[in-house]
Design a protein around this motif. Structure first.
Motif, mmCIF file in Angstrom:
data_model
loop_
_atom_site.group_PDB
_atom_site.id
_atom_site.type_symbol
_atom_site.label_atom_id
_atom_site.label_comp_id
_atom_site.label_asym_id
_atom_site.label_seq_id
_atom_site.Cartn_x
_atom_site.Cartn_y
_atom_site.Cartn_z
ATOM 1 N N THR A 148 0.814 -1.225 0.000
ATOM 2 C CA THR A 148 0.000 0.000 0.000
ATOM 3 C C THR A 148 0.844 1.270 0.000
ATOM 4 O OG1 THR A 148 -0.061 0.006 2.418
ATOM 5 C CG2 THR A 148 -1.922 -1.056 1.278
ATOM 6 N N GLY A 149 2.109 1.177 0.435
ATOM 7 C CA GLY A 149 2.898 2.397 0.605
ATOM 8 C C GLY A 149 2.492 3.156 1.863
ATOM 9 N N LYS A 150 1.654 2.529 2.685
ATOM 10 C CA LYS A 150 1.209 3.159 3.929
ATOM 11 C C LYS A 150 1.849 2.461 5.128
ATOM 12 C CE LYS A 150 -3.187 3.914 4.402
ATOM 13 N NZ LYS A 150 -4.645 3.745 4.402
ATOM 14 N N VAL A 151 1.780 3.102 6.266
ATOM 15 C CA VAL A 151 2.233 2.453 7.500
ATOM 16 C C VAL A 151 1.282 1.283 7.807
ATOM 17 C CG1 VAL A 151 2.469 2.763 10.004
ATOM 18 C CG2 VAL A 151 3.248 4.561 8.430
ATOM 19 N N GLY A 152 1.851 0.144 8.158
ATOM 20 C CA GLY A 152 1.042 -0.992 8.609
ATOM 21 C C GLY A 152 0.950 -0.941 10.123
ATOM 22 N N GLY B 24 1.516 9.286 7.136
ATOM 23 C CA GLY B 24 0.976 7.928 7.106
ATOM 24 C C GLY B 24 1.483 7.129 5.920
ATOM 25 N N ARG B 25 2.192 7.788 4.981
ATOM 26 C CA ARG B 25 2.747 7.106 3.812
ATOM 27 C C ARG B 25 4.265 7.243 3.837
ATOM 28 N NH1 ARG B 25 -1.558 6.027 0.506
ATOM 29 N NH2 ARG B 25 -0.124 4.991 -0.901
ATOM 30 N N TYR B 26 4.950 6.365 3.087
ATOM 31 C CA TYR B 26 6.407 6.434 3.059
ATOM 32 C C TYR B 26 6.934 6.327 1.637
ATOM 33 C CZ TYR B 26 6.351 1.307 2.517
ATOM 34 O OH TYR B 26 6.153 0.014 2.062
ATOM 35 N N PRO B 27 8.097 6.937 1.335
ATOM 36 C CA PRO B 27 8.881 7.815 2.201
ATOM 37 C C PRO B 27 8.222 9.185 2.259
ATOM 38 C CG PRO B 27 9.996 7.492 0.067
ATOM 39 C CD PRO B 27 8.744 6.683 0.025
ATOM 40 N N SER B 28 8.081 9.728 3.474
ATOM 41 C CA SER B 28 7.249 10.922 3.630
ATOM 42 C C SER B 28 8.014 12.226 3.425
ATOM 43 C CB SER B 28 6.613 10.922 5.022
ATOM 44 O OG SER B 28 7.609 11.006 6.020
ATOM 45 N N ARG B 29 9.285 12.233 3.724
ATOM 46 C CA ARG B 29 10.026 13.487 3.586
ATOM 47 C C ARG B 29 11.350 13.218 2.881
ATOM 48 N NH1 ARG B 29 8.635 15.189 9.832
ATOM 49 N NH2 ARG B 29 6.599 16.099 9.388
#
Ligand SMILES: Cc1ncc(C[n+]2csc(CCOP(=O)(O)OP(=O)(O)O)c2C)c(N)n1
Length: 568
Positions: free
Chosen positions: A66-70, A183-188
């Motif tokens: 998902t590219g999201k935090v689990g 909530g998504r990665y990579p965020s920054r």
């Protein structure tokens, strides 16, 4: 209402970070949290699991697709010790997984309270960030910190302990807010130092036989176009670690495939050995990918490395150039630097037989013996036949997860990757048995409608089969393929190659995994004859819900697995 409880605030903080699925299992100290989940309207689906270890593996598989935090959760004591393996794997694999364990109240500490343990100390060395929420007023900020650490820089796992009393303390509503992008990665993502980029660009431009080894980093960064453009520009073969599979589709003329001791082959190793510059991209150059730092060789080849984690640079090889930065941004900078340095030179001109010609020759040499064994009608069925037949019937849109043992080297080497992205992986940080089923369930939750295949040995099956109930209950399109050989084959193969066949305590009894699956309410096939394999796999992959295909296979110590220590 200006206040809410700590339990409610936790639910709202997860919601504010975009969390839509939560994997876990209940316990006494989690009751207020569960009650908040039950009462509030939050849009988070709770996936009840049968073991916290698998809850964390599900969160891991979910995060990968998902590219999201689990996010996973469990109770205090055993819930914390059981969730740990999945948290560790995610942390070391740079996958952002947040684990929340409820905990006993502060007033109960030091009194031999049931389930008391020092969660802070337990998770400290094994996560990128962790803490015990000692007061509800700190809760919103600590959740924000956890998400920021997990998704920025090198992604990592985080752990929060949520004591029982804190779940009931008041939190100001005004404090409950979040930056949803975390909530998504990579965020920054961060770009690289231009001087480091220039130094690397000059080395790459002057190399006559450059080769890339991509790890999981560029896949996480989404640097698919950048890797392809740079490789085409330099005519560089693109090799990968197991975790780097999917950075390039296998049909690309420069896609060399996996290198290293697990899934690498002699023809692919020769390409690494013949290059004059190896560029590790988001790859730690660990023991498996480099065959214990022998390929590439320190003294014969120049080494350039790019990583989001500066501490990784030069950890294993002295570097001729090192770049710290996000792979997508830094590779784009490298392409610009090459343009500025030498606008016309080195533009996708393969050097001699280097580049695509060399890759095609290596692939042909690698796949010829494989194809021969895949055509074999020997019983027990050869692993080559299993992997080759799977690829014949598998929808290319599917996701495949491999456990250690037979699945990892065979699938990493020979499973065809038809599209870029994270569609195939194995748990390569710790290689713990019993990962793939739960990771596949998490992937299926995160990627609705996609068929997900988990391939495991029977050793792994014994460590995960309780989650067949979860799978049956959720009705997800997951196919578990069990390589049944009644032995811890990987270890037996090691006893054969390194210990003069003194086989010791590696064989166990044969289980009918299909009947086990059926007892859980999962449809199943058992294959003993090679001629029956294709039909069973096709039927399983076409069926709507979950299923198991139990395949009686040749054991690894008798097979010709792509594992360099045994080949040698
Ligand atoms: C949790 C855990 N314990 C032990 C190991 C060590 N180990 C690596 S491979 C392997 C054998 C795997 O056996 P199986 O799952 O039956 O697959 P096979 O090798 O027979 O294909 C073992 C025990 C491990 N990787 N993980």
């Amino acid at each position: 209402m200006t206040q809410m409880t700590g339990a409610e605030a936790m639910v709202r903080m997860l919601e504010a970070h975009g969390v839509r699925h939560l994997f876990g299992l209940c316990g006494d100290t989690s009751l207020p949290f569960y009650d908040a989940l039950a009462r509030l309207d939050h849009g988070i689906e709770h996936v009840l699991t049968r073991d916290e270890r698998h809850a964390a593996y599900m969160a891991d598989g979910y995060a990968r697709v998902t590219g999201k935090v689990g996010v996973c959760e469990g109770p205090s004591g055993g819930g914390a010790t059981y969730i740990l393996p999945g948290v560790v794997e995610a942390n070391e694999s740079s996958i952002p997984v947040l684990a929340i364990n409820s905990d006993i109240s502060a007033a109960s500490r030091g009194r031999y309270t049931l389930t008391e343990l020092d969660q802070e100390a337990l998770f400290r060395p094994l996560t990128g960030w962790n803490g015990v929420i000692r007061s509800a007023t700190r809760l919103p900020q600590m959740v924000r910190e956890a998400f920021a650490h997990m998704t920025s820089g090198r992604p990592c796992a985080a752990h929060l302990a949520l004591p029982f009393d804190v779940q009931r303390q008041p939190v100001e509503v005004a404090d409950v807010w979040a930056d949803a992008s975390l909530g998504r990665y990579p965020s920054r993502p961060q770009g690289a130092d231009p001087a480091a980029v220039l130094a690397a660009a000059r080395l790459l431009a002057s190399a006559t036989r450059p080769l890339f080894v991509c790890g999981g980093g560029p896949v996480i960064a989404g640097a698919f176009d950048e890797v392809r453009r740079l490789a085409e520009r330099l005519g560089a073969p693109v090799a990968t670690s197991v975790s780097g599979r999917g950075i390039l589709e296998d049909a690309h003329p420069l896609a060399l495939g996996v290198v290293g001791s697990n899934g690498g082959t002699l023809p692919t190793r020769e390409v690494v050995a013949d290059s004059d510059l190896v560029f590790f991209i988001g790859c730690r150059a660990g023991s498996v990918t480099t065959e214990k730092w022998r390929h590439p060789a320190r003294d014969r080849q120049r080494i350039v490395q790019l990583d989001a984690d500066p501490a990784t640079l030069g950890a294993n090889y002295p570097l001729d150039a090192g770049i710290a930065g996000d792979a997508r941004l830094a590779l784009a900078q490298l392409l610009d630097a090459l343009d500025a340095e030498a606008p016309s030179a080195h533009a996708s001109t393969p050097r001699g037989d280097w580049g695509s010609a060399r890759v095609q020759a290596a692939r042909a040499a690698k796949f010829a013996p494989f194809a021969e064994l895949a055509a074999s009608t020997d019983t027990p069925l050869r692993p080559e036949r299993l992997v080759s037949t799977l690829d014949e019937v598998l929808d290319p849109q599917s996701i495949v997860v491999a456990d250690p043992g037979t699945p990892c080297p065979y699938l990493s080497a020979y499973h065809r990757i038809e599209r870029r992205g994270r569609h195939y992986w194995s748990n390569r940080a710790h290689g713990a048995l019993g990962y793939s089923l739960a990771a596949a369930i998490g992937a299926a939750v995160g990627s609705p409608g996609t068929r997900v295949v988990a391939m495991m040995g029977d050793g792994s099956f014994g460590m995960c089969c309780g989650e067949l109930e979860t799978l049956a209950r959720l009705g997800l399109p997951v196919t578990a393929i069990v390589v049944s050989n009644a032995t811890y084959g990987w270890i037996k193969a090691g006893q054969r190659s390194g210990f003069e066949q003194r086989y010791f305590s590696v064989d166990f009894g044969r289980t009918d995994h299909a009947r086990v699956a059926e007892a859980f309410g999962v449809r199943a096939w058992r294959v003993t004859e090679p001629a029956d394999l294709r039909g069973a796999l096709a039927a399983a992959l076409e069926a709507a819900g979950p299923n198991v295909v139990d395949v009686c296979c040749q054991p690894l110590h008798e097979a010709r697995a792509p594992v360099s220590e045994w080949v040698a």
